[in-house]
Scaffold this motif. Structure first.
Motif, PDB file in Angstrom:
ATOM      1  N   SER A  31       0.817  -1.204   0.000  1.00 10.72           N
ATOM      2  CA  SER A  31       0.000   0.000   0.000  1.00 10.72           C
ATOM      3  C   SER A  31       0.855   1.260   0.000  1.00 10.72           C
ATOM      4  N   ASP A  46      -4.291   0.511  -7.487  1.00  9.83           N
ATOM      5  CA  ASP A  46      -3.728  -0.577  -6.694  1.00  9.83           C
ATOM      6  C   ASP A  46      -4.406  -0.669  -5.338  1.00  9.83           C
ATOM      7  N   ALA A  47      -4.696   0.457  -4.733  1.00  5.45           N
ATOM      8  CA  ALA A  47      -5.367   0.460  -3.436  1.00  5.45           C
ATOM      9  C   ALA A  47      -6.777  -0.109  -3.560  1.00  5.45           C
ATOM     10  N   GLU A  48      -7.445   0.233  -4.664  1.00  6.50           N
ATOM     11  CA  GLU A  48      -8.797  -0.294  -4.881  1.00  6.50           C
ATOM     12  C   GLU A  48      -8.780  -1.805  -5.086  1.00  6.50           C
ATOM     13  N   ASP A  62      -8.154  -3.445  -1.810  1.00  8.06           N
ATOM     14  CA  ASP A  62      -9.352  -3.418  -0.980  1.00  8.06           C
ATOM     15  C   ASP A  62     -10.324  -4.518  -1.393  1.00  8.06           C
TER      16      ASP A  62
END
Length: 167
Positions: free
Chosen positions: A147, A154-156, A159
């Motif tokens: 992260s 990438d964060a999505e 998640d």
């Protein structure tokens, strides 16, 4: 008699071709080619003129078996020969899978991790991402969190994977 033989041989060949067509999508090429060859044999024997000779050979075999004295040793030999032929035919239809060594039930398999390269950032070409872990490791042994410094996409994705219990 020859018309009867033609019907029987053509029927056997047609049956073989039907079996070949039915097993074509699921079977291996080796099996399909073998069934195709088997389905061509009856009509080939008829056209070559060998079908009447095979019938005569069967009749000679029946006459020979009637002339045998009923001795136990000869009956055991005939039974073993028949069993051998039956086992050869059965073995042809058994699946060809390699045997896998048995895993002890008491042993716990080690967690397998597979590493793949990270392609999203050209500056991180030497880094690899683990399927099971959430960290990346570089070629010189440093580790960093996925992260940290990641883009919004990438964060999505991370998640979504966490919600599904993958990461």
């Amino acid at each position: 008699m020859l018309n009867y033989l033609l019907i029987v041989c053509a029927g056997l060949s047609a049956l073989g071709l039907i079996i070949t067509v039915l097993c074509w999508p699921r079977a291996r090429w080796r099996t399909v080619i073998a069934w195709l060859g088997l389905s061509l044999l009856p009509i080939a024997l008829y056209l070559a003129g060998l079908a009447p000779l095979l019938i005569d050979a069967w009749n000679v075999l029946v006459e020979w078996s009637r002339q045998l004295p009923s001795m136990p040793v000869q009956m055991v030999g005939a039974a073993l020969g028949g069993l051998g032929i039956l086992l050869i035919v059965i073995s042809r239809f058994l699946p060809r899978r390699p045997r896998r060594p048995r895993v002890e039930q008491t042993e716990q398999p080690q967690e397998l991790t597979r590493r793949r390269p990270v392609y999203d950032d050209p500056a991180q070409q030497g880094r690899t991402r683990s399927y099971t872990g959430g960290s990346t490791s570089s070629a010189n042994g440093r580790t960093a969190s996925t992260s940290g410094g990641a883009s919004a996409e990438d964060a999505e994705v991370a998640d979504i994977l966490k919600r599904r219990g993958i990461e």
